[in-house]
Write a protein that holds these residues in place. Structure first.
Motif, PDB file in Angstrom:
ATOM      1  N   ALA A  79       5.621  -3.218  12.424  1.00  0.00           N
ATOM      2  CA  ALA A  79       6.340  -3.122  11.145  1.00  0.00           C
ATOM      3  C   ALA A  79       7.679  -3.836  11.222  1.00  0.00           C
ATOM      4  O   ALA A  79       8.000  -4.671  10.376  1.00  0.00           O
ATOM      5  CB  ALA A  79       6.524  -1.662  10.751  1.00  0.00           C
ATOM      6  N   GLY A 108      -4.129  -4.260   1.910  1.00  0.00           N
ATOM      7  CA  GLY A 108      -3.618  -2.921   1.623  1.00  0.00           C
ATOM      8  C   GLY A 108      -2.876  -2.787   0.308  1.00  0.00           C
ATOM      9  O   GLY A 108      -2.885  -1.719  -0.308  1.00  0.00           O
ATOM     10  N   SER A 109      -2.243  -3.862  -0.148  1.00  0.00           N
ATOM     11  CA  SER A 109      -1.456  -3.790  -1.385  1.00  0.00           C
ATOM     12  C   SER A 109      -2.278  -4.065  -2.633  1.00  0.00           C
ATOM     13  O   SER A 109      -1.748  -4.037  -3.743  1.00  0.00           O
ATOM     14  CB  SER A 109      -0.282  -4.779  -1.318  1.00  0.00           C
ATOM     15  N   GLN A 117      -2.746   1.789  -4.744  1.00  0.00           N
ATOM     16  CA  GLN A 117      -3.070   0.678  -3.857  1.00  0.00           C
ATOM     17  C   GLN A 117      -3.987   1.148  -2.730  1.00  0.00           C
ATOM     18  O   GLN A 117      -3.975   2.330  -2.350  1.00  0.00           O
ATOM     19  CB  GLN A 117      -1.783   0.073  -3.291  1.00  0.00           C
ATOM     20  N   ILE A 119      -3.874   0.884   0.373  1.00  0.00           N
ATOM     21  CA  ILE A 119      -3.183   1.474   1.515  1.00  0.00           C
ATOM     22  C   ILE A 119      -2.902   2.967   1.323  1.00  0.00           C
ATOM     23  O   ILE A 119      -2.760   3.715   2.294  1.00  0.00           O
ATOM     24  CB  ILE A 119      -1.869   0.703   1.791  1.00  0.00           C
ATOM     25  N   ASP A 120      -2.856   3.409   0.089  1.00  0.00           N
ATOM     26  CA  ASP A 120      -2.529   4.807  -0.199  1.00  0.00           C
ATOM     27  C   ASP A 120      -3.756   5.690  -0.382  1.00  0.00           C
ATOM     28  O   ASP A 120      -3.629   6.873  -0.704  1.00  0.00           O
ATOM     29  CB  ASP A 120      -1.651   4.887  -1.452  1.00  0.00           C
ATOM     30  N   LYS A 126      -5.405   4.491   9.666  1.00  0.00           N
ATOM     31  CA  LYS A 126      -4.026   4.811  10.061  1.00  0.00           C
ATOM     32  C   LYS A 126      -3.484   3.838  11.097  1.00  0.00           C
ATOM     33  O   LYS A 126      -2.276   3.588  11.153  1.00  0.00           O
ATOM     34  CB  LYS A 126      -3.954   6.242  10.598  1.00  0.00           C
ATOM     35  N   PHE A 129      -1.808   0.979   9.332  1.00  0.00           N
ATOM     36  CA  PHE A 129      -0.958   1.309   8.183  1.00  0.00           C
ATOM     37  C   PHE A 129       0.403   0.631   8.280  1.00  0.00           C
ATOM     38  O   PHE A 129       0.899   0.072   7.289  1.00  0.00           O
ATOM     39  CB  PHE A 129      -0.773   2.819   8.064  1.00  0.00           C
ATOM     40  N   ASP A 130       1.039   0.676   9.444  1.00  0.00           N
ATOM     41  CA  ASP A 130       2.407   0.155   9.563  1.00  0.00           C
ATOM     42  C   ASP A 130       2.475  -1.331   9.230  1.00  0.00           C
ATOM     43  O   ASP A 130       3.374  -1.777   8.503  1.00  0.00           O
ATOM     44  CB  ASP A 130       2.950   0.405  10.974  1.00  0.00           C
ATOM     45  N   ASN A 133       1.702  -1.835   5.494  1.00  0.00           N
ATOM     46  CA  ASN A 133       2.819  -1.409   4.658  1.00  0.00           C
ATOM     47  C   ASN A 133       3.953  -2.430   4.702  1.00  0.00           C
ATOM     48  O   ASN A 133       4.606  -2.687   3.682  1.00  0.00           O
ATOM     49  CB  ASN A 133       3.325  -0.041   5.100  1.00  0.00           C
ATOM     50  N   ARG A 136       3.011  -5.073   2.363  1.00  0.00           N
ATOM     51  CA  ARG A 136       3.177  -4.604   0.985  1.00  0.00           C
ATOM     52  C   ARG A 136       4.642  -4.658   0.568  1.00  0.00           C
ATOM     53  O   ARG A 136       4.962  -5.088  -0.548  1.00  0.00           O
ATOM     54  CB  ARG A 136       2.656  -3.173   0.849  1.00  0.00           C
ATOM     55  N   LEU A 137       5.527  -4.233   1.441  1.00  0.00           N
ATOM     56  CA  LEU A 137       6.961  -4.257   1.121  1.00  0.00           C
ATOM     57  C   LEU A 137       7.451  -5.688   0.937  1.00  0.00           C
ATOM     58  O   LEU A 137       8.279  -5.961   0.054  1.00  0.00           O
ATOM     59  CB  LEU A 137       7.752  -3.544   2.222  1.00  0.00           C
TER      60      LEU A 137
END
Length: 218
Positions: A79, A108-109, A117, A119-120, A126, A129-130, A133, A136-137
């Motif tokens: 991440a 994921g996004s 999304q 990812i959620d 898992k 995920f990092d 995410n 996505r950010l």
């Protein structure tokens, strides 16, 4: 065209380098381990750290840049390292006034329902995920920016053999926008070779400036 590929020895990056070189573009392959870059008259391998202060100078003069940068899905610091590297690439592209920066993100996004999304969702792995995410950010930060000539491609949920799909190069794909593409009731997939075709096509056409898009097999 003169095209740079960042992360040129990764799973996606290597396929993109091969596809662009086969189309007779002049490819500069940025990688940590340049000995892994394919040898060809129209491929120049360059070892360079994207976090270096003078990376923008390396991006001068290209018609387009493809970023397949990824610190590695098994990297426990993915991440932080993805965010640092991706931000450095975007900043360098801005400073170098790159005409088209195509960033390879993750699935994921992509949206599976209004305001939901992938990812959620409960079944999202898992262990990735990092990294997902962080991608996505990055997309969220880019979406309102017009000072960088960015585009963002999200592969489908099933990419290549590692995701239980195929490695066959069919030469065909379908385009999507912000929603996860499906194959009936199952998430769609694509081979990395066909993903590379889609990336090369988009880079040549600069077809999704200031947009996110996705692709999947037909």
């Amino acid at each position: 065209m003169k095209i740079a590929v960042i992360g040129a020895t990764g799973y996606v990056g290597q396929a993109v380098v091969n596809e662009l070189a086969a189309r007779q573009h002049q490819v500069t392959a940025f990688a940590r381990n340049v000995e892994k870059v394919q040898s060809s008259d129209n491929i120049q391998a360059v070892a360079f750290d994207v976090n270096s202060a003078d990376f923008s100078a390396q991006l001068q003069g290209f018609d387009a840049v493809v970023s397949a940068f990824n610190p590695g899905w098994t990297n426990p610091n993915i991440a932080a390292e993805f965010t640092q590297g991706a931000n450095a690439i975007v900043a360098a592209a801005k400073q170098a006034n790159v005409p088209y920066l195509l960033i390879v993100g993750g699935a994921g996004s992509l949206y599976v329902a209004p305001n939901v999304q992938l990812i959620d969702t409960p079944d999202f792995p898992k262990e990735i995920f990092d990294g997902a995410n962080a991608a996505r950010l990055l997309l969220g930060e880019l979406q309102d920016r017009r000072d960088v000539n960015w585009a963002f491609i999200s592969p489908p949920a099933m990419l290549g053999a590692d995701a239980g799909f195929s490695e066959e190069r069919t030469g065909e794909y379908r385009l999507g926008g912000n929603e996860l593409l499906m194959n009936g009731e199952m998430p769609a997939g694509i081979s990395v070779a066909d993903l590379a075709i889609a990336i090369a096509d988009d880079t040549e056409q600069k077809a999704h400036l200031h947009q996110r898009f996705t692709v999947a097999s037909k």
